[in-house]
Design a protein around this motif. Structure first.
Motif, PDB file in Angstrom:
ATOM      1  N   ALA A  11      10.521  35.719 -57.321  1.00 39.13           N
ATOM      2  CA  ALA A  11      10.036  34.415 -56.887  1.00 39.13           C
ATOM      3  C   ALA A  11      10.931  33.243 -57.264  1.00 39.13           C
ATOM      4  O   ALA A  11      10.543  32.091 -57.085  1.00 39.13           O
ATOM      5  N   ALA A  12      12.121  33.518 -57.761  1.00 36.37           N
ATOM      6  CA  ALA A  12      13.007  32.417 -58.134  1.00 36.37           C
ATOM      7  C   ALA A  12      13.594  31.717 -56.921  1.00 36.37           C
ATOM      8  O   ALA A  12      13.976  30.546 -57.000  1.00 36.37           O
ATOM      9  N   ALA A  13      13.660  32.415 -55.789  1.00 36.38           N
ATOM     10  CA  ALA A  13      14.295  31.828 -54.604  1.00 36.38           C
ATOM     11  C   ALA A  13      13.791  32.553 -53.365  1.00 36.38           C
ATOM     12  O   ALA A  13      13.031  33.533 -53.450  1.00 36.38           O
ATOM     13  N   GLY A  14      14.217  32.071 -52.202  1.00 35.38           N
ATOM     14  CA  GLY A  14      13.955  32.755 -50.948  1.00 35.38           C
ATOM     15  C   GLY A  14      12.487  32.942 -50.633  1.00 35.38           C
ATOM     16  O   GLY A  14      11.660  32.053 -50.832  1.00 35.38           O
ATOM     17  N   ILE A  15      12.155  34.126 -50.128  1.00 37.82           N
ATOM     18  CA  ILE A  15      10.784  34.416 -49.692  1.00 37.82           C
ATOM     19  C   ILE A  15       9.803  34.338 -50.855  1.00 37.82           C
ATOM     20  O   ILE A  15       8.694  33.814 -50.711  1.00 37.82           O
ATOM     21  N   GLY A  16      10.190  34.846 -52.015  1.00 40.52           N
ATOM     22  CA  GLY A  16       9.289  34.804 -53.168  1.00 40.52           C
ATOM     23  C   GLY A  16       8.945  33.393 -53.583  1.00 40.52           C
ATOM     24  O   GLY A  16       7.784  33.085 -53.891  1.00 40.52           O
ATOM     25  N   ALA A  17       9.939  32.514 -53.594  1.00 38.99           N
ATOM     26  CA  ALA A  17       9.686  31.114 -53.941  1.00 38.99           C
ATOM     27  C   ALA A  17       8.787  30.461 -52.901  1.00 38.99           C
ATOM     28  O   ALA A  17       7.867  29.707 -53.242  1.00 38.99           O
ATOM     29  N   ALA A  18       9.046  30.745 -51.631  1.00 35.98           N
ATOM     30  CA  ALA A  18       8.228  30.160 -50.564  1.00 35.98           C
ATOM     31  C   ALA A  18       6.781  30.634 -50.656  1.00 35.98           C
ATOM     32  O   ALA A  18       5.842  29.839 -50.479  1.00 35.98           O
ATOM     33  N   CYS A  19       6.579  31.925 -50.940  1.00 35.58           N
ATOM     34  CA  CYS A  19       5.217  32.447 -51.090  1.00 35.58           C
ATOM     35  C   CYS A  19       4.515  31.791 -52.278  1.00 35.58           C
ATOM     36  O   CYS A  19       3.329  31.447 -52.208  1.00 35.58           O
ATOM     37  N   SER A  20       5.240  31.613 -53.368  1.00 41.40           N
ATOM     38  CA  SER A  20       4.654  30.978 -54.557  1.00 41.40           C
ATOM     39  C   SER A  20       4.185  29.567 -54.243  1.00 41.40           C
ATOM     40  O   SER A  20       3.055  29.180 -54.577  1.00 41.40           O
ATOM     41  N   LYS A  21       5.037  28.785 -53.609  1.00 41.25           N
ATOM     42  CA  LYS A  21       4.700  27.394 -53.293  1.00 41.25           C
ATOM     43  C   LYS A  21       3.548  27.322 -52.302  1.00 41.25           C
ATOM     44  O   LYS A  21       2.667  26.464 -52.422  1.00 41.25           O
ATOM     45  N   ARG A  22       3.550  28.227 -51.317  1.00 42.89           N
ATOM     46  CA  ARG A  22       2.490  28.192 -50.295  1.00 42.89           C
ATOM     47  C   ARG A  22       1.147  28.590 -50.895  1.00 42.89           C
ATOM     48  O   ARG A  22       0.113  27.961 -50.593  1.00 42.89           O
ATOM     49  N   LEU A  23       1.116  29.605 -51.719  1.00 41.64           N
ATOM     50  CA  LEU A  23      -0.139  29.998 -52.354  1.00 41.64           C
ATOM     51  C   LEU A  23      -0.647  28.899 -53.281  1.00 41.64           C
ATOM     52  O   LEU A  23      -1.859  28.660 -53.386  1.00 41.64           O
ATOM     53  N   ALA A  24       0.266  28.223 -53.958  1.00 39.99           N
ATOM     54  CA  ALA A  24      -0.128  27.125 -54.848  1.00 39.99           C
ATOM     55  C   ALA A  24      -0.810  26.005 -54.069  1.00 39.99           C
ATOM     56  O   ALA A  24      -1.688  25.310 -54.606  1.00 39.99           O
ATOM     57  N   GLN A  25      -0.438  25.816 -52.811  1.00 40.99           N
ATOM     58  CA  GLN A  25      -1.085  24.798 -51.977  1.00 40.99           C
ATOM     59  C   GLN A  25      -2.562  25.098 -51.775  1.00 40.99           C
ATOM     60  O   GLN A  25      -3.355  24.188 -51.526  1.00 40.99           O
ATOM     61  N   GLU A  42      13.054  26.253 -61.123  1.00 40.34           N
ATOM     62  CA  GLU A  42      13.006  25.392 -59.935  1.00 40.34           C
ATOM     63  C   GLU A  42      11.715  25.601 -59.151  1.00 40.34           C
ATOM     64  O   GLU A  42      11.088  24.633 -58.710  1.00 40.34           O
ATOM     65  N   THR A  43      11.313  26.851 -58.984  1.00 41.16           N
ATOM     66  CA  THR A  43      10.065  27.143 -58.277  1.00 41.16           C
ATOM     67  C   THR A  43       8.871  26.595 -59.042  1.00 41.16           C
ATOM     68  O   THR A  43       7.967  25.977 -58.461  1.00 41.16           O
ATOM     69  N   VAL A  44       8.848  26.799 -60.355  1.00 45.16           N
ATOM     70  CA  VAL A  44       7.751  26.295 -61.183  1.00 45.16           C
ATOM     71  C   VAL A  44       7.682  24.773 -61.112  1.00 45.16           C
ATOM     72  O   VAL A  44       6.599  24.193 -60.957  1.00 45.16           O
ATOM     73  N   ALA A  45       8.834  24.117 -61.206  1.00 46.95           N
ATOM     74  CA  ALA A  45       8.863  22.654 -61.159  1.00 46.95           C
ATOM     75  C   ALA A  45       8.340  22.130 -59.834  1.00 46.95           C
ATOM     76  O   ALA A  45       7.585  21.143 -59.782  1.00 46.95           O
ATOM     77  N   ALA A  46       8.719  22.779 -58.735  1.00 47.18           N
ATOM     78  CA  ALA A  46       8.258  22.341 -57.410  1.00 47.18           C
ATOM     79  C   ALA A  46       6.748  22.464 -57.291  1.00 47.18           C
ATOM     80  O   ALA A  46       6.082  21.575 -56.722  1.00 47.18           O
ATOM     81  N   ILE A  47       6.201  23.534 -57.818  1.00 48.71           N
ATOM     82  CA  ILE A  47       4.739  23.720 -57.771  1.00 48.71           C
ATOM     83  C   ILE A  47       4.033  22.665 -58.603  1.00 48.71           C
ATOM     84  O   ILE A  47       3.043  22.049 -58.168  1.00 48.71           O
ATOM     85  N   LYS A  48       4.536  22.419 -59.795  1.00 47.88           N
ATOM     86  CA  LYS A  48       3.903  21.431 -60.672  1.00 47.88           C
ATOM     87  C   LYS A  48       4.019  20.017 -60.110  1.00 47.88           C
ATOM     88  O   LYS A  48       3.078  19.219 -60.201  1.00 47.88           O
ATOM     89  N   GLN A  49       5.159  19.705 -59.515  1.00 45.43           N
ATOM     90  CA  GLN A  49       5.346  18.376 -58.933  1.00 45.43           C
ATOM     91  C   GLN A  49       4.381  18.133 -57.779  1.00 45.43           C
ATOM     92  O   GLN A  49       4.006  16.990 -57.501  1.00 45.43           O
ATOM     93  N   ALA A  50       3.970  19.217 -57.122  1.00 41.49           N
ATOM     94  CA  ALA A  50       3.013  19.099 -56.019  1.00 41.49           C
ATOM     95  C   ALA A  50       1.571  19.150 -56.510  1.00 41.49           C
ATOM     96  O   ALA A  50       0.638  19.164 -55.709  1.00 41.49           O
ATOM     97  N   GLY A  51       1.398  19.191 -57.828  1.00 39.12           N
ATOM     98  CA  GLY A  51       0.049  19.184 -58.395  1.00 39.12           C
ATOM     99  C   GLY A  51      -0.522  20.553 -58.686  1.00 39.12           C
ATOM    100  O   GLY A  51      -1.707  20.678 -59.035  1.00 39.12           O
ATOM    101  N   GLY A  52       0.296  21.592 -58.573  1.00 35.77           N
ATOM    102  CA  GLY A  52      -0.182  22.940 -58.804  1.00 35.77           C
ATOM    103  C   GLY A  52       0.054  23.424 -60.220  1.00 35.77           C
ATOM    104  O   GLY A  52       0.558  22.696 -61.083  1.00 35.77           O
ATOM    105  N   THR A  53      -0.299  24.679 -60.442  1.00 35.24           N
ATOM    106  CA  THR A  53      -0.175  25.310 -61.754  1.00 35.24           C
ATOM    107  C   THR A  53       0.714  26.532 -61.638  1.00 35.24           C
ATOM    108  O   THR A  53       0.528  27.366 -60.746  1.00 35.24           O
TER     109      THR A  53
END
Length: 249
Positions: A11-25, A42-53
């Protein structure tokens, strides 16, 4: 959807990162797991910046001790795991006659044993909850075969058949298991390796895709989110091809 916890591998990049961010939504807390924990930042930061965990987790999915420790960290930090996205994998372009036992075993260890280990580690949480979603990311190469990719295609084909059997075994516990075989997806390590190796012009590749565009990680992530949703509880054991129509069934 009530509060749920997911682990997404690779989940650090690519499809895994995209799935992580989308599920966090969808309000899902995410264990962002990759071989190198630092790359998950980077993936964790993007999720947290969008208000996720989210929490970063480092592990080689083919090593049970590492995977077990990562799952335990996630459970301690976020709670029981009810969603698993088995995305971690490696590609390979070794001609069949040059394939070694060691290389074959490595490919299967990561691409096939990894999903088996992670699924075993989270299954009790899902059974206890009477609810679970498992999404295995396979490959369109498992559907079509590919030159110089016998080991990779075979390992991903195993993921497809694992999905079917897991779905039948886990269904009585409220757990669904499905797989997504991506087609040509831009911006992933594997797709770029394919493009670099085979030097296929984009305009030629697009002629093989009915929708006449390359896929994006978000295309896979949207399908993954749907399969993980409460409303998809009657969908299990299925291969949901996200490939622009390149492979139809």
């Amino acid at each position: 959807m009530s509060y749920k916890v997911a682990i997404v591998t690779g989940a650090a990049a690519g499809i895994g990162a995209a799935c992580s961010k989308r599920l966090a939504q969808d309000g899902i807390a995410i264990g962002v797991l990759d071989l190198d924990e630092a790359r998950c930042a980077e993936t964790v930061a993007a999720i947290k910046q969008a208000g996720g965990t989210a929490i970063a987790l480092g592990a080689d999915v083919s090593h049970r001790e590492q995977a077990s420790a990562a799952v335990a960290r996630c459970r301690d930090a976020l709670g029981p795991i009810s969603i698993l996205v088995n995305n971690a994998g490696i590609t390979d372009f070794t001609p069949f006659e040059e394939m070694t036992d060691e290389r074959w075993d490595l490919i299967f260890a990561i691409n096939t044993r990894g999903p088996m280990i992670l699924t075993q580690l989270v299954l009790k949480d899902m059974k206890d909850a009477g609810w679970g979603r498992i999404v295995n990311i396979s490959s369109s190469s498992a559907q079509t075969g590919a030159i110089n990719m016998v080991a990779y295609s075979a390992s991903k084909g195993a993921v497809v058949t694992m999905t079917r059997s897991m779905a039948q075994e886990f269904g009585p516990y409220g757990i669904t298991v499905n797989n997504i075989p991506p087609g040509s997806v831009m911006g992933t390590i594997m797709s770029e390796a394919n493009r670099e190796r085979f030097q296929i012009p984009t305009e030629v590749l697009l002629q093989t895709i009915p929708v006449r565009r390359m896929g994006e990680p978000g295309d896979i992530a949207n399908a993954c989110a749907w399969l993980c949703h409460e409303a998809s509880g009657y969908v299990t054991g299925q291969t949901i091809g996200v490939n622009g129509g390149r492979v139809v069934s």
